[in-house]
Design a protein around this motif. Structure first.
Motif, mmCIF file in Angstrom:
data_model
loop_
_atom_site.group_PDB
_atom_site.id
_atom_site.type_symbol
_atom_site.label_atom_id
_atom_site.label_comp_id
_atom_site.label_asym_id
_atom_site.label_seq_id
_atom_site.Cartn_x
_atom_site.Cartn_y
_atom_site.Cartn_z
ATOM 1 N N GLY A 478 0.914 -1.353 0.230
ATOM 2 C CA GLY A 478 -0.112 -0.040 -0.021
ATOM 3 C C GLY A 478 0.879 1.316 -0.031
ATOM 4 O O GLY A 478 1.714 1.332 -0.665
ATOM 5 N N ASP A 479 0.687 1.951 0.970
ATOM 6 C CA ASP A 479 1.456 3.273 1.158
ATOM 7 C C ASP A 479 2.414 3.120 2.039
ATOM 8 O O ASP A 479 3.437 4.067 2.422
ATOM 9 C CB ASP A 479 0.515 4.582 1.470
ATOM 10 C CG ASP A 479 -0.214 4.435 2.984
ATOM 11 O OD1 ASP A 479 0.006 3.034 3.445
ATOM 12 O OD2 ASP A 479 -0.679 5.189 3.549
ATOM 13 N N ARG A 480 2.891 1.956 2.441
ATOM 14 C CA ARG A 480 4.332 1.628 3.455
ATOM 15 C C ARG A 480 5.219 1.055 2.659
ATOM 16 O O ARG A 480 5.169 0.085 1.919
ATOM 17 C CB ARG A 480 3.713 0.668 4.436
ATOM 18 C CG ARG A 480 4.639 0.286 5.574
ATOM 19 C CD ARG A 480 4.063 -0.442 6.571
ATOM 20 N NE ARG A 480 4.953 -0.853 7.555
ATOM 21 C CZ ARG A 480 6.091 -1.651 7.572
ATOM 22 N NH1 ARG A 480 5.988 -2.669 6.607
ATOM 23 N NH2 ARG A 480 6.748 -2.036 8.552
ATOM 24 N N ASP A 481 6.449 1.871 2.606
ATOM 25 C CA ASP A 481 7.528 1.327 2.245
ATOM 26 C C ASP A 481 8.731 1.819 2.822
ATOM 27 O O ASP A 481 9.483 2.809 2.355
ATOM 28 C CB ASP A 481 7.470 2.126 0.727
ATOM 29 C CG ASP A 481 8.612 1.625 -0.220
ATOM 30 O OD1 ASP A 481 9.564 0.488 0.342
ATOM 31 O OD2 ASP A 481 9.203 2.166 -1.115
ATOM 32 N N PRO A 482 8.993 1.257 4.009
ATOM 33 C CA PRO A 482 10.060 1.818 5.096
ATOM 34 C C PRO A 482 11.533 1.555 4.398
ATOM 35 O O PRO A 482 12.206 2.390 5.039
ATOM 36 C CB PRO A 482 9.834 0.929 6.080
ATOM 37 C CG PRO A 482 9.111 -0.369 5.782
ATOM 38 C CD PRO A 482 8.145 0.087 4.477
ATOM 39 N N PHE A 483 11.690 0.793 3.750
ATOM 40 C CA PHE A 483 13.084 1.013 2.908
ATOM 41 C C PHE A 483 13.129 1.763 1.627
ATOM 42 O O PHE A 483 14.475 1.609 1.068
ATOM 43 C CB PHE A 483 13.457 -0.635 2.774
ATOM 44 C CG PHE A 483 13.445 -1.422 4.290
ATOM 45 C CD1 PHE A 483 14.329 -1.315 5.123
ATOM 46 C CD2 PHE A 483 12.401 -2.275 4.438
ATOM 47 C CE1 PHE A 483 14.386 -2.142 6.307
ATOM 48 C CE2 PHE A 483 12.467 -3.043 5.569
ATOM 49 C CZ PHE A 483 13.322 -2.896 6.510
ATOM 50 N N GLY A 484 12.306 2.284 1.483
ATOM 51 C CA GLY A 484 12.239 3.007 0.225
ATOM 52 C C GLY A 484 12.590 2.190 -1.477
ATOM 53 O O GLY A 484 13.147 2.495 -2.166
ATOM 54 N N LEU A 485 11.750 1.106 -1.201
ATOM 55 C CA LEU A 485 12.299 0.014 -2.400
ATOM 56 C C LEU A 485 11.576 0.717 -3.720
ATOM 57 O O LEU A 485 12.175 0.609 -4.671
ATOM 58 C CB LEU A 485 11.762 -1.217 -2.066
ATOM 59 C CG LEU A 485 12.426 -1.881 -0.896
ATOM 60 C CD1 LEU A 485 11.730 -3.401 -0.790
ATOM 61 C CD2 LEU A 485 14.002 -1.769 -1.207
ATOM 62 N N ARG A 486 10.379 1.494 -3.544
ATOM 63 C CA ARG A 486 9.941 1.953 -4.888
ATOM 64 C C ARG A 486 10.931 3.134 -5.364
ATOM 65 O O ARG A 486 10.944 2.963 -6.654
ATOM 66 C CB ARG A 486 8.623 2.653 -4.592
ATOM 67 C CG ARG A 486 7.447 1.797 -4.312
ATOM 68 C CD ARG A 486 6.034 2.452 -3.890
ATOM 69 N NE ARG A 486 5.077 1.486 -3.542
ATOM 70 C CZ ARG A 486 4.580 1.101 -2.421
ATOM 71 N NH1 ARG A 486 5.126 1.923 -1.531
ATOM 72 N NH2 ARG A 486 3.672 0.412 -2.320
ATOM 73 N N ARG A 487 11.375 3.925 -4.394
ATOM 74 C CA ARG A 487 12.189 4.909 -4.759
ATOM 75 C C ARG A 487 13.732 4.256 -5.591
ATOM 76 O O ARG A 487 14.084 4.594 -6.611
ATOM 77 C CB ARG A 487 12.805 6.017 -3.902
ATOM 78 C CG ARG A 487 13.590 7.179 -4.065
ATOM 79 C CD ARG A 487 13.772 7.873 -2.832
ATOM 80 N NE ARG A 487 14.522 7.089 -1.764
ATOM 81 C CZ ARG A 487 13.982 6.977 -0.681
ATOM 82 N NH1 ARG A 487 12.968 7.249 -0.379
ATOM 83 N NH2 ARG A 487 15.141 6.156 0.412
ATOM 84 N N ALA A 488 14.160 3.168 -4.780
ATOM 85 C CA ALA A 488 15.241 2.377 -5.437
ATOM 86 C C ALA A 488 14.786 1.756 -6.747
ATOM 87 O O ALA A 488 15.893 1.961 -7.658
ATOM 88 C CB ALA A 488 15.677 1.323 -4.477
ATOM 89 N N ALA A 489 13.755 1.319 -6.920
ATOM 90 C CA ALA A 489 13.641 0.605 -8.490
ATOM 91 C C ALA A 489 13.330 1.637 -9.440
ATOM 92 O O ALA A 489 13.714 1.558 -10.509
ATOM 93 C CB ALA A 489 12.132 0.010 -8.404
ATOM 94 N N LEU A 490 12.739 2.867 -8.907
ATOM 95 C CA LEU A 490 12.531 4.040 -10.079
ATOM 96 C C LEU A 490 14.134 4.499 -10.234
ATOM 97 O O LEU A 490 14.240 4.884 -11.377
ATOM 98 C CB LEU A 490 11.850 5.090 -9.438
ATOM 99 C CG LEU A 490 11.385 6.209 -10.338
ATOM 100 C CD1 LEU A 490 10.679 5.864 -11.786
ATOM 101 C CD2 LEU A 490 10.757 7.479 -9.740
ATOM 102 N N GLY A 491 15.143 4.471 -9.108
ATOM 103 C CA GLY A 491 16.299 5.060 -9.663
ATOM 104 C C GLY A 491 17.027 4.010 -10.686
ATOM 105 O O GLY A 491 17.680 4.647 -11.446
ATOM 106 N N VAL A 492 16.808 2.792 -10.474
ATOM 107 C CA VAL A 492 17.498 1.972 -11.435
ATOM 108 C C VAL A 492 16.966 2.208 -12.770
ATOM 109 O O VAL A 492 17.755 2.280 -13.822
ATOM 110 C CB VAL A 492 17.320 0.337 -11.198
ATOM 111 C CG1 VAL A 492 17.723 -0.537 -11.920
ATOM 112 C CG2 VAL A 492 17.789 0.112 -9.622
#
Length: 692
Positions: A478-492
């Motif tokens: 949902g809106d929980r992403d404590p390790f910032g994995l969405r940001r990491a994937a978008l960065g890749v």
């Protein structure tokens, strides 16, 4: 005996609600004040005391108050027609009579209505409109409970709870006070001015004079107006100082929430502090002191800053001198940390990473660094970097600055300080740059790592986090992403696509999962696909265009933008709709044939009979020959356009030819012809996804 005069509620008038509090959290003030005003407005709308018209509504917020002014609020809502559902028409007469009596209507006036459960009686009634005096306190109390604040507190001996203690309540409708109690406080018509330069008590005679009276008493109540005035003063003073402000917008929002009547004054510090990396000085001034550093035209930090004071005085020298005294110890701390950190080489700190836990299931930062080092080397080799060892060295040192005093004080400087310390240690510039840039992009719109060395380390860092955390099922929900994995994937995705790196995302994921052998990779690959879908949609491509390309699971994702442009150009052709529909029809035919166990290889023209199918075969061969060099050269748009000539042959084929004929050999050849056409047209995108 004289009668006491009682003010009557006006039919319509401006409504003012204000909570006077202790200092509110500055970073949340703008959001909380907007929510407070919205909830009160919506509550009035629910009670039909206000039309759903936002025109003229005002939102006020200062460090010590939340308020809203809403025009044309009714004192009493109009009555409205309603109905009450009663008993069944088969109910005893006594029950029917009781229902009619309860709702104040004659039995003869009751209506019958058929429902799924049978016929019932209906009473037409008049619903009394809400009265502002009766509902406003509940509306405001409800608004205080719905504010986006994580923690509330109690104060005094009462049970009231709010983000900060509340000391006074104003509720006025036009010229009169609306009675009621909110957070344990009775409503009144008295507010207060500036904490130091204004009156402790300001009596309001009309809700509409609120903003003007506060302004006269040195309070700019409108948050946006106050922010705008601060910005104007900052820019004007920076111009007088022949300097720039750099990136100041985030700090401007916070400072606007800390003052009520702002004044901007210039300050200075000893130029000797400029020997410290400017990022350290900037951060300590902005984060700890809320000062605005000043910069030269070439973006170099000057020994000057601007402070926003809550006091406008004729002689600001004592204020400026006091702030200059306060900032000096902060800058001294930064200089001390910097000098102490440089006494220990980065490489000497690396073994100590064994004591820093990355994740209790994934080991220490040292173990993580070793994985990143191997992965960075693999990626650098794939990019044919000039010196793979530089990528491995940068990865080896990339986390060492986590153990420095400066990063301990300012975690935002991780990577930045690593670069300074690496250069001080004599490391190659490419290595030092990669240490800083491997965290990029840190946020949406941030700069990307530059060059193959920095890109390799940045990709390795993000891929290791993703693979490791996916391997232990620490997935975003949902809106929980404590390790910032969405940001990491978008960065890749951004690094590979926007830096045009010739890398396969599929291969990157496979290599990243190397240390986590036996763990499923499917979830991460699907996660990347979803992130790519969002990324390209945000860049303006349509859902159909994105689906057409991504549905084929592209390997070289750096080519996706060109492929999307090609699909968009093809969509604009007059033949596109017909060919997309034909592709969709072909896909359905082939899918059904496969479920029926049909087998078919390459089309044999000698086995084809109908002129329409022979014509399609020949047109496909001609289009494929002209399209191949276009594809090989990367002209994807030209490749798709080469097949536009198939429209007429395809239309004729489906008009004249039955694919699933009883003749097995002929059926297989027709299926093979359609397979060849689908493969040729859908080499990098599924055109059928464009069909409406």
């Amino acid at each position: 005996m004289s009668k006491k005069k009682v003010d009557k509620a006006p039919k319509s008038g401006s409504l003012l609600v204000e909570l006077l509090t202790e200092e509110l959290p500055p970073k949340a003030l703008a959001l909380v004040s907007q929510s407070f005003a919205d909830e009160i407005f919506n509550g009035l709308v629910r009670h039909q005391l206000k039309l759903r018209d936002f025109f003229g509504r005002r939102v006020f917020a200062t460090p010590r108050r939340l308020a809203t002014l809403i025009p044309e609020v009714l004192g009493e809502a109009p009555d409205r027609a309603g109905e009450m559902v009663g008993p069944s028409v088969k109910a005893p007469p006594e029950a029917v009579a009781g229902f009619a009596r309860k709702n104040g209507v004659e039995i003869a006036a009751l209506e019958r209505r058929d429902t799924p459960k049978g016929a019932v009686f209906i009473a037409r009634i008049t619903l009394k409109g809400a009265v502002l005096d009766a509902v406003l306190a509940d509306v405001v109390n409800d608004a205080t409970r719905k504010l986006p604040i994580p923690k509330v507190m109690r104060w005094g001996g009462g049970e009231a709870q709010f983000v900060r203690p509340v000391h006074r309540l104003v509720m006025m409708h036009g010229k009169r006070v609306v009675p009621g109690t909110v957070l344990g406080l009775p409503a009144g018509n008295t507010t207060s001015g500036h904490r130091f330069m204004g009156a402790a008590s300001i009596r309001l005679s009309d809700a509409g004079e609120y903003e003007v009276k506060l302004r006269k008493d040195r309070v700019i109540a409108d948050f946006a107006a106050r922010r705008s005035e601060i910005e104007r003063k900052l820019l004007a003073e920076a111009t007088r100082q022949k300097a720039g402000l750099g990136d100041y917008q985030d700090l401007l929002d916070e400072v606007a929430a800390l003052v009520e009547f702002p004044a901007v004054y210039p300050g200075a510090f000893d130029a000797s502090f400029l020997e410290v990396p400017q990022e350290c000085l900037i951060l300590t001034m902005r984060q700890n002191q809320k000062y605005f550093p000043l910069f030269s035209p070439d973006a170099k930090l000057l020994p000057k800053f601007l402070l926003v004071s809550n006091m406008r005085v004729d002689d600001p020298r004592p204020i400026v001198a006091g702030n200059e005294r306060v900032v000096r110890p902060r800058l001294e701390d930064a200089r001390f940390f910097f000098n102490q950190d440089r006494k220990i080489r980065l490489e000497a700190r690396v073994p100590l990473l064994a004591k820093v836990v990355f994740h209790n299931k994934l080991g220490s930062q040292l173990e993580r660094m070793q994985r990143i080092k191997l992965l960075a080397g693999e990626i650098a080799r794939s990019l044919r970097a000039d010196d793979v060892m530089q990528a491995e060295r940068a990865a080896e040192l990339s986390k060492a600055d986590l153990l420095t005093a400066m990063v301990g004080e300012f975690p935002e400087l991780q990577g930045v300080m690593g670069r300074y310390y690496a250069l001080h240690d004599g490391e190659q510039r490419a290595v030092a740059d990669a240490i800083e840039q491997h965290y990029r992009p840190r946020f949406a719109g941030d700069k990307l790592p530059e060059g193959p060395i920095a890109s390799a380390v940045a990709l390795a860092d993000k891929l290791d986090s993703l693979a490791g955390l996916f391997s232990i099922k620490e997935l975003p929900t949902g809106d929980r992403d404590p390790f910032g994995l969405r940001r990491a994937a978008l960065g890749v995705i951004r690094i590979v696509v926007e830096n045009q790196l010739p890398l396969s995302l599929r291969d990157l994921v496979d290599v990243a999962f190397g240390p986590f052998r036996g763990k499923p990779q499917t979830d991460l690959k699907m996660f990347f696909t979803e992130r790519m879908r969002s990324y390209f949609l945000e860049r303006g491509y349509s859902a159909n265009e994105v689906e057409a390309v991504l549905s084929l699971n592209p390997v070289a994702i750096a080519l996706i933008p060109k492929q999307l442009e090609a699909v968009r150009a093809f969509s604009a052709l007059p033949e596109a709709a017909s060919l997309a529909a034909a592709n969709k029809r072909i896909a359905n035919i082939l899918r059904q044939a496969e479920t029926q166990g049909e087998s078919f290889a390459d089309a044999d023209v000698s086995a084809l009979k109908e002129p329409a199918e022979i014509s399609l075969f020949e047109a496909l061969q001609t289009a494929s020959r002209s399209a191949k060099p276009l594809f090989d050269s990367g002209d994807f748009a030209g490749y798709l356009k080469a097949f536009a000539s198939l429209k007429s042959p395809v239309d004729s084929f489906f008009d004249a030819v039955m694919v699933m004929t009883e003749d097995k050999k002929l059926r297989e050849n027709r299926l093979a012809l359609l397979t060849d056409m689908r493969k040729a047209m859908n080499r990098f995108s599924d055109i059928s996804k464009l069909a409406a």
